[in-house]
Enzyme design. Structure first.
Site, short mmCIF file in Angstrom:
data_model
loop_
_atom_site.label_atom_id
_atom_site.label_comp_id
_atom_site.label_asym_id
_atom_site.label_seq_id
_atom_site.Cartn_x
_atom_site.Cartn_y
_atom_site.Cartn_z
N LYS A 80 0.86 -1.18 0.00
CA LYS A 80 0.00 0.00 0.00
C LYS A 80 0.90 1.23 0.00
O LYS A 80 2.00 1.21 0.57
CB LYS A 80 -0.86 0.00 1.28
CG LYS A 80 -2.09 0.86 1.19
CD LYS A 80 -3.27 0.12 0.62
CE LYS A 80 -4.49 1.01 0.55
NZ LYS A 80 -5.67 0.31 0.07
N GLY A 183 -21.89 6.07 -1.73
CA GLY A 183 -20.94 6.57 -2.72
C GLY A 183 -20.80 5.54 -3.82
O GLY A 183 -21.78 4.90 -4.22
N VAL A 185 -19.35 2.47 -4.04
CA VAL A 185 -19.70 1.09 -3.70
C VAL A 185 -21.16 1.00 -3.25
O VAL A 185 -21.93 0.16 -3.73
CB VAL A 185 -18.76 0.53 -2.60
CG1 VAL A 185 -19.24 -0.83 -2.12
CG2 VAL A 185 -17.33 0.44 -3.12
N TYR A 187 -23.75 2.92 -3.73
CA TYR A 187 -24.75 3.14 -4.79
C TYR A 187 -24.93 1.88 -5.64
O TYR A 187 -26.05 1.43 -5.90
CB TYR A 187 -24.33 4.32 -5.69
CG TYR A 187 -25.18 4.45 -6.92
CD1 TYR A 187 -26.43 5.07 -6.86
CD2 TYR A 187 -24.77 3.89 -8.14
CE1 TYR A 187 -27.24 5.15 -7.99
CE2 TYR A 187 -25.58 3.95 -9.26
CZ TYR A 187 -26.81 4.59 -9.17
OH TYR A 187 -27.61 4.65 -10.29
P1 NAD Z 1 -16.88 6.82 -1.74
O1 NAD Z 1 -16.08 7.96 -1.22
O2 NAD Z 1 -17.31 6.84 -3.18
O3 NAD Z 1 -18.20 6.61 -0.86
C1 NAD Z 1 -18.22 6.72 0.51
C2 NAD Z 1 -19.54 7.40 0.88
O4 NAD Z 1 -19.66 7.39 2.29
C3 NAD Z 1 -19.60 8.85 0.43
O5 NAD Z 1 -20.81 9.06 -0.29
C4 NAD Z 1 -19.58 9.63 1.73
O6 NAD Z 1 -20.31 10.84 1.67
C5 NAD Z 1 -20.21 8.65 2.67
N1 NAD Z 1 -19.93 8.88 4.09
C6 NAD Z 1 -18.80 9.33 4.67
N2 NAD Z 1 -18.95 9.39 6.00
C7 NAD Z 1 -20.20 8.95 6.27
C8 NAD Z 1 -20.95 8.77 7.47
N3 NAD Z 1 -20.45 9.07 8.67
N4 NAD Z 1 -22.21 8.29 7.36
C9 NAD Z 1 -22.74 8.00 6.16
N5 NAD Z 1 -22.08 8.17 4.99
C10 NAD Z 1 -20.83 8.64 5.06
O7 NAD Z 1 -16.01 5.51 -1.43
P2 NAD Z 1 -16.24 4.06 -2.01
O8 NAD Z 1 -15.25 3.80 -3.09
O9 NAD Z 1 -17.68 3.83 -2.23
O10 NAD Z 1 -15.73 3.17 -0.77
C11 NAD Z 1 -16.57 2.97 0.37
C12 NAD Z 1 -15.84 2.07 1.36
O11 NAD Z 1 -15.53 0.81 0.73
C13 NAD Z 1 -14.49 2.61 1.84
O12 NAD Z 1 -14.29 2.21 3.18
C14 NAD Z 1 -13.47 1.92 0.94
O13 NAD Z 1 -12.20 1.83 1.57
C15 NAD Z 1 -14.13 0.56 0.80
N6 NAD Z 1 -13.73 -0.18 -0.40
C16 NAD Z 1 -13.96 0.35 -1.63
C17 NAD Z 1 -13.62 -0.38 -2.77
C18 NAD Z 1 -13.90 0.15 -4.15
O14 NAD Z 1 -13.88 -0.64 -5.10
N7 NAD Z 1 -14.19 1.44 -4.30
C19 NAD Z 1 -13.03 -1.66 -2.64
C20 NAD Z 1 -12.83 -2.19 -1.36
C21 NAD Z 1 -13.18 -1.44 -0.24
#
Ligand code: NAD
Length: 350
Positions: A80, A183, A185, A187
């Site tokens: 990482k 967000g 994931v 959505y």
């Molecule tokens: P993202 O930033 O697109 O979405 C996160 C959402 O959470 C945002 O809409 C944000 O406004 C919301 N949020 C933040 N704080 C909040 C709270 N206190 N209450 C409610 N909503 C809140 O990120 P993402 O890519 O969708 O990732 C989401 C999670 O999944 C993260 O923890 C990320 O590390 C994990 N993850 C993502 C992926 C991927 O493919 N994107 C893969 C593995 C793990």
């Protein structure tokens, strides 16, 4: 600044401190293990309070990637990178290119991708200086690009496994799911759950994101402080880490926790707290492995979306194994997952 004595240090193979005065770059690349293959894991852009916090994050996240990649059945180790967002940080192309040169200096022992704060566009800039980058735009229908739809599909498969184990359900029709964070994931997960006939309750700090899933998928919304404690079958954290702890666990009403956020447990002991409440927890790095599987397929090249989805679907069987072992032994699912991941890495060492 501690490295070897940091609580997250786990015999990491290599830690590279990357500094470029001209562009202001300060970054750390941590390679936890290359036993299974090149260390793969995204780059996080974050405003850290100090150097110790950045080192700790890189060490902790890279170890997590070793476990995630092992459990996803990938021939990849764990690594990482973190780029420190300092007060004068300007996010220039030159800074990301310089970062790409540092990635390249590792000769393929570390393969990067997007994580929090990064984008496909930034990865394209990094890729000007190194070929050890994934998450780049690809021809339509092929592995690559934004991994979150694949991550969401893996979570859907995990929810299916959990619903079968915990509730004896063959499908998700009529099941209710509370999704924290809609967000990228969250959505995509809401879309898949809606298609599967599940009812949705959602919360997000961004009101327009909540409105979108309510409009498109008939979700209802609840307050930010209430979403984890909603009266639903499944709670699916898809926002932040550290949401389950001694204060939140006693208030959960759902009987299944299955979501995409990384590092959902504040401490490993929280896995036991969840098991003590007879709630089934899908270990985060197992259920959210769809994105890294997509990244691995992109790196292998010439793999189409249908083949990626087949590999992601394997998450259902892997979680079912963990749930069965938990039912037989009474051990918390996070402990079982860690043990399995360590065994896969150890088997490749000998
Ligand atoms: P993202 O930033 O697109 O979405 C996160 C959402 O959470 C945002 O809409 C944000 O406004 C919301 N949020 C933040 N704080 C909040 C709270 N206190 N209450 C409610 N909503 C809140 O990120 P993402 O890519 O969708 O990732 C989401 C999670 O999944 C993260 O923890 C990320 O590390 C994990 N993850 C993502 C992926 C991927 O493919 N994107 C893969 C593995 C793990």
């Amino acid at each position: 600044m501690a490295v070897f004595s940091d609580s997250a240090f786990d015999d990491h193979e290599r830690v590279l401190f990357c500094r470029d005065v001209g562009t202001g770059l300060r970054a750390i690349i941590a390679i936890h293990s290359t036993v299974l293959g090149p260390a793969a894991g995204g780059t996080r852009l974050w405003e850290y309070a100090n150097d110790d916090e950045a080192v700790h994050d890189a060490l902790r996240l890279s170890q997590g990637m070793s476990y995630k990649n092992a459990m996803a059945g990938l021939k990849l180790g764990g690594g990482k990178a973190v780029i420190m967002k300092t007060p004068n940080f300007d996010g220039s192309d030159a800074l990301y290119e310089r970062f790409g040169e540092f990635v390249d200096s590792l000769n393929g022992d570390y393969i990067t991708a997007e994580d929090v704060g990064m984008s496909v566009g930034i990865m394209e800039t990094v890729a000007r200086k190194t070929r050890y980058v994934t998450g780049l735009p690809q021809t339509s229908g092929m592995a690559g690009g934004d991994p979150s739809p694949k991550t969401a599909f893996g979570i859907l498969c995990g929810i299916r496994a959990a619903a079968r184990s915990k509730l004896g359900r063959a499908d998700l029709d009529g099941l209710t799911v509370a999704v924290q964070g809609v967000g990228k994931v969250g959505y995509n997960l809401c879309r898949l759950l809606h298609e599967a006939g599940a009812g949705l309750v959602v919360a997000d700090i961004e009101a327009d994101r909540v409105a979108r899933v309510c409009d498109e998928f008939g979700a209802s919304s609840t307050g930010l402080d209430d979403i984890l404690f909603a009266a639903v079958d499944v709670v699916s954290p898809c926002a932040l880490g550290g949401v389950f702890n001694e204060h939140t666990i006693p208030r959960i009403q759902a009987t299944i926790i299955a979501g995409g956020a990384n590092n959902q447990l504040e401490t490993p002991q929280d896995g036991q707290r969840i098991a003590d409440r007879d709630i089934l927890y899908a270990p985060d790095y197992v259920i959210n492995g769809g994105g890294i599987i997509n990244v691995a397929c992109e790196y292998e090249g010439n793999i189409d979306d249908a083949a990626v989805m087949d590999r992601v679907a394997g998450i259902e069987a892997r979680l079912t194994d963990i749930f069965e072992e938990a039912a037989t032994t009474g051990a918390p699912t996070n402990v079982i997952a860690d043990k399995k991941a360590r065994a896969i890495i150890a088997a490749a060492t000998t």
